[in-house]
Design a protein around this motif. Structure first.
Motif, PDB file in Angstrom:
ATOM      1  N   GLY A 276       0.694  -1.378   0.128  1.00 49.38           N
ATOM      2  CA  GLY A 276       0.051  -0.034   0.023  1.00 49.38           C
ATOM      3  C   GLY A 276       0.795   1.325   0.103  1.00 49.38           C
ATOM      4  N   GLY A 277       1.874   0.895  -0.439  1.00 53.72           N
ATOM      5  CA  GLY A 277       3.057   2.184  -0.377  1.00 53.72           C
ATOM      6  C   GLY A 277       3.963   2.274   0.826  1.00 53.72           C
ATOM      7  N   LEU A 278       3.813   1.227   1.563  1.00 52.06           N
ATOM      8  CA  LEU A 278       4.645   1.326   2.815  1.00 52.06           C
ATOM      9  C   LEU A 278       5.652  -0.102   2.568  1.00 52.06           C
ATOM     10  CD1 LEU A 278       2.117   1.723   5.692  1.00 52.06           C
ATOM     11  CD2 LEU A 278       3.546   3.432   4.594  1.00 52.06           C
ATOM     12  N   SER A 279       6.592  -0.117   3.452  1.00 55.43           N
ATOM     13  CA  SER A 279       7.618  -1.424   3.235  1.00 55.43           C
ATOM     14  C   SER A 279       7.029  -2.498   3.240  1.00 55.43           C
ATOM     15  CB  SER A 279       8.777  -1.052   4.613  1.00 55.43           C
ATOM     16  OG  SER A 279       9.280   0.130   4.558  1.00 55.43           O
ATOM     17  N   PHE A 280       7.547  -3.279   2.381  1.00 53.34           N
ATOM     18  CA  PHE A 280       6.841  -4.679   2.152  1.00 53.34           C
ATOM     19  C   PHE A 280       7.754  -5.351   1.247  1.00 53.34           C
ATOM     20  CE2 PHE A 280       4.378  -7.533  -0.406  1.00 53.34           C
ATOM     21  CZ  PHE A 280       3.613  -8.189   0.546  1.00 53.34           C
ATOM     22  N   GLY A 281       7.622  -6.838   1.499  1.00 51.56           N
ATOM     23  CA  GLY A 281       8.240  -7.779   0.558  1.00 51.56           C
ATOM     24  C   GLY A 281       7.472  -9.199   0.751  1.00 51.56           C
ATOM     25  N   ALA A 282       7.642  -9.857  -0.290  1.00 53.71           N
ATOM     26  CA  ALA A 282       6.957 -11.361  -0.036  1.00 53.71           C
ATOM     27  C   ALA A 282       7.630 -12.499  -0.939  1.00 53.71           C
ATOM     28  CB  ALA A 282       5.421 -11.327  -0.412  1.00 53.71           C
ATOM     29  N   PHE A 283       7.666 -13.730  -0.445  1.00 51.03           N
ATOM     30  CA  PHE A 283       8.190 -14.649  -1.354  1.00 51.03           C
ATOM     31  C   PHE A 283       7.134 -15.789  -1.185  1.00 51.03           C
ATOM     32  CE2 PHE A 283       9.809 -15.237   2.868  1.00 51.03           C
ATOM     33  CZ  PHE A 283      10.160 -16.452   3.050  1.00 51.03           C
TER      34      PHE A 283
END
Length: 448
Positions: A276-283
């Protein structure tokens, strides 16, 4: 031409004039840069945001507009390097993040949002059966690489020249001393036979092939379908984990770039706008690979991270993916990007300019080159003098576009945001037309 130094002199003079104009117009950004340099090296904490003579500093943003410290307003065609997909003030996302803040932050346990976001991602991205969160695309790629090494018992990782997979995974022409010292094998993007032979050479030792289905930092270079198909076939044949880095490209269709190209990797890494525009990562990826992270298993892989499920990113991510970046909106925005790229290339042809605009959907890059751009070698020639002149042309273009009230990356990169509409595209098109009308002879002479 009789005087081979003349084009360079003319280009240098044009850049000097543009930089002087820029400096005079932006005294508060200049003062901020000078002050910041007292406590940060070069006044900078994120290298990609630096450009000469000093970067603009922002006061606020709304929709797809930015206002700098000196009060100038710009159309934002950078889109925070794809992370700003939603623009700067989407009310649905702001409301979701505001509620999450109001309910209390750093709660120290599972919250109501993370499983909702995981479900939304699994529904959208074809290859993801199970997913875990982290804090950036860099982390996502690190965890995916390590997952592949653990699950295959192998050590080598294939990447591609000029690829960027995060702050410690950059494989440009000059390398990066910060890169993690893993056992890298470097393929050549879109060079199918060369890469196939390289996989055959190292196949028994390769844990993973890590690839972007469109190389972003290298200049928005789409993968040839045959190239991706070969990677899929070779990885399947040899038990190699195929990882798609979709940190940038997951926005290119409702199901990511993998849905667009029709190739399903074993794992996918995500980041950027999905928080949503904030810090993020996913795997995430195949169930048999991701189940090893199940903490109920006696052989589970531990995966820590204080802010993996931070409530603000989770809440903003759920709202964005389920209410704002709907499949319909994904289709609309990427169609607008395809139209924009076609229109910009038409402008270049009309001026007979050595300019190519590459990309897919809402992501694109301008290249000052004579011929088509399909591989990194074509976007980044081995001749240092030519590459320098191409870079200087991009510098001049960047400064002229800023003077026209349009903000994009110094390297010519453009990322559209959801507030973008046709009149915004028309304004960029007109500014490019004016640049080529004014600077066209200089551009042609600089490239010989």
């Amino acid at each position: 031409m009789a005087d081979g130094s003349r084009p360079n002199a003319d280009l240098d003079a044009a850049i000097a004039e543009a930089e002087a104009r820029y400096s005079a117009a932006n005294p508060k950004s200049k003062a901020r840069a000078t002050s910041a340099a007292q406590v940060m090296p070069g006044g900078n904490t994120r290298t990609v945001l630096h450009y000469t003579p000093f970067p603009l500093a922002w006061g606020h943003g709304k929709a797809n507009r930015l206002t700098d410290l000196d009060g100038h307003e710009y159309l934002d065609f950078l889109g925070e390097y794809t992370a700003g997909l939603y623009g700067h003030s989407d009310p649905v996302i702001q409301g979701a993040i505001g509620k999450a803040l109001g309910d209390g932050i750093v709660l120290g346990g599972p919250n109501r949002y993370e499983a909702q976001l995981a479900e939304a991602i699994c529904k959208r991205i074809p290859s993801i059966e199970l997913v875990r969160f982290c804090n950036s695309g860099t982390e996502a790629n690190l965890f995916a690489i390590q997952t592949a090494r653990i699950m295959t018992g192998r050590d080598k990782i294939m990447v591609f020249e000029f690829a960027y997979h995060g702050g410690v995974f950059y494989f440009g022409s000059h390398g990066n001393p910060l890169n993690l010292p893993l056992n890298w094998v470097k393929g050549r993007y879109n060079e199918t036979e060369y890469t196939k032979d390289l996989i055959a050479q190292h196949g028994a030792e390769l844990a993973a092939v890590l690839v972007e289905p469109m190389q972003g930092s290298a200049g928005c270079l789409p993968a040839d379908p045959a190239f991706l198909k070969m990677l899929r076939e070779e990885c399947t044949r040899r038990g190699i984990v195929l990882i798609f880095d979709e940190v940038m490209t997951s926005r290119l269709s409702p199901g990511g770039c993998q849905a667009l190209v029709g190739v399903k990797p074993d794992m996918t890494t995500l980041g950027k706008y999905l928080g949503g525009g904030l810090s993020f990562g996913a795997f995430g990826g195949r169930r048999d690979l991701m189940e090893r992270y199940d903490p109920y298993r006696p052989d589970s892989i531990g995966h820590a991270g204080t802010f993996n499920n931070n409530v603000c990113s989770m809440a903003g991510g759920v709202a964005g993916l389920t209410q704002v970046f709907t499949p319909e909106e994904a289709t609309r925005l990427n169609a607008l990007g395809d139209q924009m790229r076609d229109r910009l290339n038409a402008v270049a042809r009309r001026h007979a300019a050595p300019l190519q605009v590459t990309g897919v959907g809402s992501l694109m890059n301008l290249h000052f080159v004579k011929g088509p751009v399909r591989t990194p070698a074509e976007a980044h020639p081995s001749d240092p003098a030519l590459e320098n002149r191409m870079g200087e042309l991009l510098k001049l273009f960047h400064l002229d576009m800023i003077a026209a009230g349009i903000y994009l990356a110094r390297r010519g990169f453009v990322a559209l945001s959801l507030p973008m509409r046709e009149p915004d595209v028309a304004r960029f098109e007109a500014a490019l037309d004016e640049f080529l009308a004014t600077r066209g002879a200089l551009v042609k002479s600089a490239l010989g």
